[in-house]
Design a protein around this motif. Structure first.
Motif, PDB file in Angstrom:
ATOM      1  N   SER A   1     -50.308  -2.180  25.190  1.00  0.00           N
ATOM      2  CA  SER A   1     -50.517  -3.323  25.346  1.00  0.00           C
ATOM      3  C   SER A   1     -50.900  -3.534  27.046  1.00  0.00           C
ATOM      4  O   SER A   1     -52.003  -4.129  27.503  1.00  0.00           O
ATOM      5  N   GLU A   2     -49.959  -2.853  27.860  1.00  0.00           N
ATOM      6  CA  GLU A   2     -50.266  -2.651  29.397  1.00  0.00           C
ATOM      7  C   GLU A   2     -51.575  -2.130  29.573  1.00  0.00           C
ATOM      8  O   GLU A   2     -52.500  -2.594  30.626  1.00  0.00           O
TER       9      GLU A   2
ATOM     10  N   GLU B   1     -57.050  -2.459  31.413  1.00  0.00           N
ATOM     11  CA  GLU B   1     -58.497  -2.086  31.123  1.00  0.00           C
ATOM     12  C   GLU B   1     -59.201  -3.552  31.257  1.00  0.00           C
ATOM     13  O   GLU B   1     -60.447  -3.704  31.714  1.00  0.00           O
ATOM     14  N   MET B   2     -58.656  -4.627  30.473  1.00  0.00           N
ATOM     15  CA  MET B   2     -59.203  -6.023  30.779  1.00  0.00           C
ATOM     16  C   MET B   2     -59.541  -6.386  32.277  1.00  0.00           C
ATOM     17  O   MET B   2     -60.457  -6.728  32.716  1.00  0.00           O
ATOM     18  N   ILE B   3     -58.442  -6.133  33.055  1.00  0.00           N
ATOM     19  CA  ILE B   3     -58.572  -6.505  34.445  1.00  0.00           C
ATOM     20  C   ILE B   3     -59.624  -5.894  35.111  1.00  0.00           C
ATOM     21  O   ILE B   3     -60.344  -6.087  35.761  1.00  0.00           O
TER      22      ILE B   3
ATOM     23  N   ARG C   1     -66.803  -8.836  38.508  1.00  0.00           N
ATOM     24  CA  ARG C   1     -66.904  -9.778  39.462  1.00  0.00           C
ATOM     25  C   ARG C   1     -67.733  -9.096  40.652  1.00  0.00           C
ATOM     26  O   ARG C   1     -68.263  -9.695  41.380  1.00  0.00           O
ATOM     27  N   ARG C   2     -67.489  -7.584  41.003  1.00  0.00           N
ATOM     28  CA  ARG C   2     -68.040  -6.839  41.631  1.00  0.00           C
ATOM     29  C   ARG C   2     -69.386  -6.881  41.380  1.00  0.00           C
ATOM     30  O   ARG C   2     -70.303  -6.950  42.299  1.00  0.00           O
TER      31      ARG C   2
END
Length: 245
Positions: free
Chosen positions: A178-179, A184-186, A193-194
């Protein structure tokens, strides 16, 4: 009477044989007794027996191993490290056991980088040694190296599917997965965003370039107007010449 004497002789021979075996097996008995005490969680009583055995078998590295484990149980980590390093230098075939227990010594002292190195050395000597895999996974958690921990936990479950800790480890695997998905989502959000910021920067550069081109074009027009003004002055000069006539 003669019959009684013959029986007594047999008994005497049996006693002598027993004493010879007992004397020859004294060191082995000391080790065996020490191991039993260690397994019964009595390391303090096992230590003297192992030193007694060491006096007879100085080159037996397993005695260093047993003493190392005793000292770990007693919380005497410096002594444990000393015994394990001494045994490891003499026992190349069993080096994985000494490295594994050295990892335990370091882990218990929160020396996690050294613990990871020791467990890795143990696994380099014996790849599929489940205790080292599990303890290295726990060490990776302490080092916050979660992908490596996840890999080791999964490997451990494959090596020892019947482990009594299976449910706890599976919960840890689920948490780490889950982490990993969240990380990976972050990462993907950060990458998006970049890219958006990069696109905006490129668009801003394009707008700035277009503005500069327009300014330069207007400046060129101003230069042309100046040339026409000079032409007008020259026309006035001709007019003055005409008036003189």
């Amino acid at each position: 009477m003669k019959y009684i004497c013959r029986v007594s002789a047999r008994k005497l021979i049996s006693i002598v044989i027993y004493l010879i075996i007992a004397i020859q097996g004294f060191t082995e008995d000391a080790i065996t007794q020490g191991k039993k005490l260690l397994l019964n969680n009595q390391p303090d009583k096992a230590v003297p027996l192992f030193y007694e055995a060491m006096a007879e078998e100085k080159d037996n590295p397993k005695i260093n191993l047993y003493l190392g484990v005793c000292y770990i149980s007693l919380g005497k980590y410096a002594e444990a490290e000393q015994q394990l390093l001494a045994g490891k230098s003499k026992d190349t075939t069993g080096s994985y056991l000494y490295s594994y227990n050295l990892g335990n010594v370091y882990f218990l002292q929160s020396r996690f980088t050294e613990a990871e190195e020791a467990y890795t050395a143990s696994l380099a000597a014996r790849r599929a040694y489940p205790p080292a895999v599990l303890n290295r996974a726990n060490t990776y958690i302490k080092l916050e190296q979660y992908p490596q921990a996840l890999e080791d936990y999964k490997f451990y479950l494959n090596l020892d599917p019947a482990t009594s800790q299976r449910q706890a480890i599976q919960r840890m695997v689920s948490l780490l997965e889950s982490e990993q998905r969240e990380a990976e989502m972050i990462r993907m959000q950060e990458e998006a965003r970049r890219l958006a910021e990069e696109a905006e920067r490129k668009a801003a550069e394009d707008r700035y370039k277009k503005l500069q081109d327009e300014i330069n074009a207007n400046l060129q027009s101003v230069d042309n107007a100046s040339s026409l003004s000079v032409g007008s002055d020259e026309t006035l000069d001709y007019s003055e010449d005409y008036n003189l006539e």
